[in-house]
Design a protein around this motif. Sequence first.
Motif, PDB file in Angstrom:
ATOM      1  N   ALA A  94      37.359 101.751  92.778  1.00 15.08           N
ATOM      2  CA  ALA A  94      36.699 101.311  91.544  1.00 15.08           C
ATOM      3  C   ALA A  94      35.586 102.272  91.136  1.00 15.08           C
ATOM      4  O   ALA A  94      34.929 102.060  90.119  1.00 15.08           O
ATOM      5  CB  ALA A  94      36.133  99.910  91.737  1.00 15.08           C
ATOM      6  N   GLY A  95      35.356 103.287  91.980  1.00  8.30           N
ATOM      7  CA  GLY A  95      34.341 104.276  91.629  1.00  8.30           C
ATOM      8  C   GLY A  95      32.926 103.879  92.023  1.00  8.30           C
ATOM      9  O   GLY A  95      31.960 104.531  91.634  1.00  8.30           O
ATOM     10  N   TYR A  96      32.783 102.820  92.820  1.00  8.66           N
ATOM     11  CA  TYR A  96      31.441 102.411  93.256  1.00  8.66           C
ATOM     12  C   TYR A  96      30.902 103.362  94.324  1.00  8.66           C
ATOM     13  O   TYR A  96      29.711 103.594  94.422  1.00  8.66           O
ATOM     14  CB  TYR A  96      31.446 100.981  93.805  1.00  8.66           C
ATOM     15  CG  TYR A  96      31.986  99.939  92.856  1.00  8.66           C
ATOM     16  CD1 TYR A  96      31.797 100.058  91.473  1.00  8.66           C
ATOM     17  CD2 TYR A  96      32.686  98.825  93.319  1.00  8.66           C
ATOM     18  CE1 TYR A  96      32.299  99.111  90.601  1.00  8.66           C
ATOM     19  CE2 TYR A  96      33.182  97.863  92.450  1.00  8.66           C
ATOM     20  CZ  TYR A  96      32.993  98.015  91.102  1.00  8.66           C
ATOM     21  OH  TYR A  96      33.496  97.071  90.227  1.00  8.66           O
ATOM     22  N   SER A  97      31.793 103.864  95.139  1.00  6.67           N
ATOM     23  CA  SER A  97      31.430 104.889  96.132  1.00  6.67           C
ATOM     24  C   SER A  97      32.057 106.199  95.631  1.00  6.67           C
ATOM     25  O   SER A  97      33.214 106.199  95.202  1.00  6.67           O
ATOM     26  CB  SER A  97      31.993 104.524  97.510  1.00  6.67           C
ATOM     27  OG  SER A  97      31.542 105.429  98.483  1.00  6.67           O
ATOM     28  N   PRO A  98      31.314 107.305  95.663  1.00  2.29           N
ATOM     29  CA  PRO A  98      31.829 108.538  95.046  1.00  2.29           C
ATOM     30  C   PRO A  98      33.128 109.041  95.671  1.00  2.29           C
ATOM     31  O   PRO A  98      33.437 108.721  96.830  1.00  2.29           O
ATOM     32  CB  PRO A  98      30.712 109.549  95.299  1.00  2.29           C
ATOM     33  CG  PRO A  98      29.528 108.763  95.665  1.00  2.29           C
ATOM     34  CD  PRO A  98      30.000 107.490  96.260  1.00  2.29           C
ATOM     35  N   GLU A  99      33.828 109.834  94.895  1.00  2.20           N
ATOM     36  CA  GLU A  99      35.102 110.405  95.348  1.00  2.20           C
ATOM     37  C   GLU A  99      34.917 111.191  96.650  1.00  2.20           C
ATOM     38  O   GLU A  99      35.767 111.196  97.525  1.00  2.20           O
ATOM     39  CB  GLU A  99      35.642 111.327  94.252  1.00  2.20           C
ATOM     40  CG  GLU A  99      37.104 111.638  94.373  1.00  2.20           C
ATOM     41  CD  GLU A  99      37.543 112.673  93.339  1.00  2.20           C
ATOM     42  OE1 GLU A  99      38.604 113.267  93.536  1.00  2.20           O
ATOM     43  OE2 GLU A  99      36.807 112.888  92.356  1.00  2.20           O
ATOM     44  N   ALA A 100      33.749 111.847  96.748  1.00  3.82           N
ATOM     45  CA  ALA A 100      33.486 112.672  97.931  1.00  3.82           C
ATOM     46  C   ALA A 100      33.397 111.859  99.216  1.00  3.82           C
ATOM     47  O   ALA A 100      33.481 112.411 100.311  1.00  3.82           O
ATOM     48  CB  ALA A 100      32.188 113.446  97.736  1.00  3.82           C
ATOM     49  N   SER A 101      33.234 110.544  99.091  1.00 10.07           N
ATOM     50  CA  SER A 101      33.065 109.737 100.305  1.00 10.07           C
ATOM     51  C   SER A 101      34.335 109.695 101.147  1.00 10.07           C
ATOM     52  O   SER A 101      34.294 109.227 102.285  1.00 10.07           O
ATOM     53  CB  SER A 101      32.588 108.322  99.964  1.00 10.07           C
ATOM     54  OG  SER A 101      33.463 107.682  99.081  1.00 10.07           O
TER      55      SER A 101
END
Lengths: 451, 328
Positions: free
Chosen positions: A256-263
């Motif tokens: 959902a984009g709450y945690s960045p893609e880089a995570s």
Amino acid sequence: MTLFRRISLLLALLAFLALPLGGALAQDVMDPATFGLDASKPYDGTQLQFLICCSTAPQFASAAVKGAEEFTAMTGISVSWGDLPFGSFQEQLYLEATNPNTEYDIVAFVDAWGTNIYDFLHPLNDFVEEAGIDWDDYGPAYQSASTGNSDTIYGLPFRGHPLLLHYRADVLEAVGMEPPATWQDVSAISQAIVDSGMDITPIAVQYGLNVDQNLFNWYSHLWGAGTDIFDDNWEPIFNNEAGVAATEQYMSYLRAGYSPEASVAWNEQEANQELVQGRAAMFVGWWWMASRMTNSEIPEVAENAAFAPAPGWEGGDTASYGYLWPVGVLAQSDSLDAALEYLKWLTHPLTERRIVLDAEDPALDTNVAVRLSVLADEEVNAVHNGLQGVASAVLADARTIPLIPEYTEIIPILAEAINELAVDSMADTQAVLDLAAEDVRFVMEAAGYYE
Amino acid sequence: MGYQRMRKKRWVPWALVTPALLIIVLTTIYPLLAAFYFSFHKYKLRSPPQFAIQIGDGGLRIDWSLLTLDNYTLAFRDSRFLNSLEVTFWFTVLSVALSVIIGLGIAVVVQKGGRLHSLTKALLIFPFAVSPALKGYSWRFMLNENYGIYDLLIDSLIIKPINAVLAIFNALPFVEIPLLSESIVWLGDRFWALFMLAMSETWGWAPLIALMFVGALGSIDGQIFEAARIDGANRLQIFFRVTLPLLRPVILIVTMLKTIFSLKMFDQVVTMTGGGPVRATQTINYYIHQVGFVRGLDIGYASAQSYILVVVLTICAALYVSLVLNRD
């Protein structure tokens, strides 16, 4: 008499009166009887080797410093602490524990790793009884982790970590939300933060492959949803309906984009760094990391640092992983009795209490305690703004992971499955978990669990 | 007289090499033989081993029932082991190709004289001197999307200019070319993670290889280039038709050396990628280490995997010798 003389006299009188009190306090911690140590110093001159990682980390450093000053003075035993990096510690632990000629006497180990060295540890049941150690002063999760869910005590709880929600009070206040009680609340708050247009990531989650840290919060989801890794017959069940729902909820913060893609590549430190550097509003991690947020160099992070128990599952359970470092004695140690003498001091509630109260030196400042009595101590809570009280609440519902030797082989299978779901946004959760379950079953079958 | 004296003292050379031989036997031959022996046993560190060769009161006895081929058959059913073979192959291809090509490029640039070139040559050795584990940590840090210098450089120098050009084309009617993503998660993508792992290795190796090429280039007689120029060859023709063929022996040696080191890749996997994403950077050495010393403590299985690697390497070496070296 001048005012200066009067004050000087008063101070001198106070100092004189305080002498016996100070002496009594000093005597407490320097009196062998306080810790049940043998005052006749039968092990005088003994040199113990303690295999431990990261001994300069504040949660360990204070015990090392105090031990060198006080325990050695009381017993004549000196203890040399190892200082291995965490990344290579597991391998070294196994090699030393299984080596009949190892130079080490005492070992600290992560609960899951201990299962592979139980046969090489001296059982501590008799010692606990004879030394009068109050076993009930440890929470159920820590008791399980110290015994491998058996009747044998392989190690005494030394450093333990409940999972806490670390959050920015100002951000949650700005969106008019209370700290989340459930993972579903985490999603709702995250959406509110996104909707508010604030320039901050709602939550930082570690989904990367790094010492399997992407599993810590997954366990909470899994257990909260009412399922587990195995059933009573050691069949994998994490891929059942509840397991899939739990995993999808865990992945939803990324998708959902709450945690960045880089995570998808983050480890625990990197996720925590997002919070500490002011880029994220929430992070769920071990409580030893709390001081990083409170000591952040970014004023708005430090001033708004707040902590709450790790979330549970809406309409379900609240259960999180209580991560423990037990400390044990190697069965092949030549200085078994001296090592047990050290354990009396090291795990004594007075030692533990003094370590967490000693907050003056940042290098020794730690909030980490494992005994329920210390966690409930008012003075300790006052020093750490009630953090130990929050930890107690988490530990009441905490549990541990499967403590069987094969689980160290299973952990990477699960960690890779979670990482795959994170990396490949189109991956089918059910299919990935089914495949992982097959691999887990393969390991368990090879170990003879289904015969 | 001297010869007879030497014959009498034949033991002297043996005495001189014996310490070295002993060290080799203890540190190389014995572990090799022991690992071979372990590979036919079920031997996990966490429980006391039961070996086929037993020495007891009745003397030497061999219990054949304890010898098994299970570890070898398991390897070929183990998808993780097969994956590690594949990852190692691609990592080797990438890192060898990048190191040799970039090393050659650096050599061509710095081989000319001058004070600055001499200084550059001296500085070239530094990346090779950095410990592999530290290299891994540094690269992980430098690829971070928030504060990583490489991420910033790639975005600023490559992706943004390309996107600027694409934007100009996209301004034309009926043209819609997708822009490049500015947020590539280098270590979160299977291809890029393996590529960056190879690049971290290249960063250390290419300068060293460049120094080898600089030496080789310096030994080529200048008259050969002069003759080519007189014959009308341009710079590219001289490079591909004269320089490269003359460098062939060095290229072969460098390729072989780098291949051996690439097949042994371990440190940066631990510190940079942790084997991920998923299993994309789990090299064979990393996987064997996990099986033997971290996860299952399965020394028997790890030994069998090591011997399979030895067989694979032997086949590669034989092919290499027969196809390349013999032809020269």
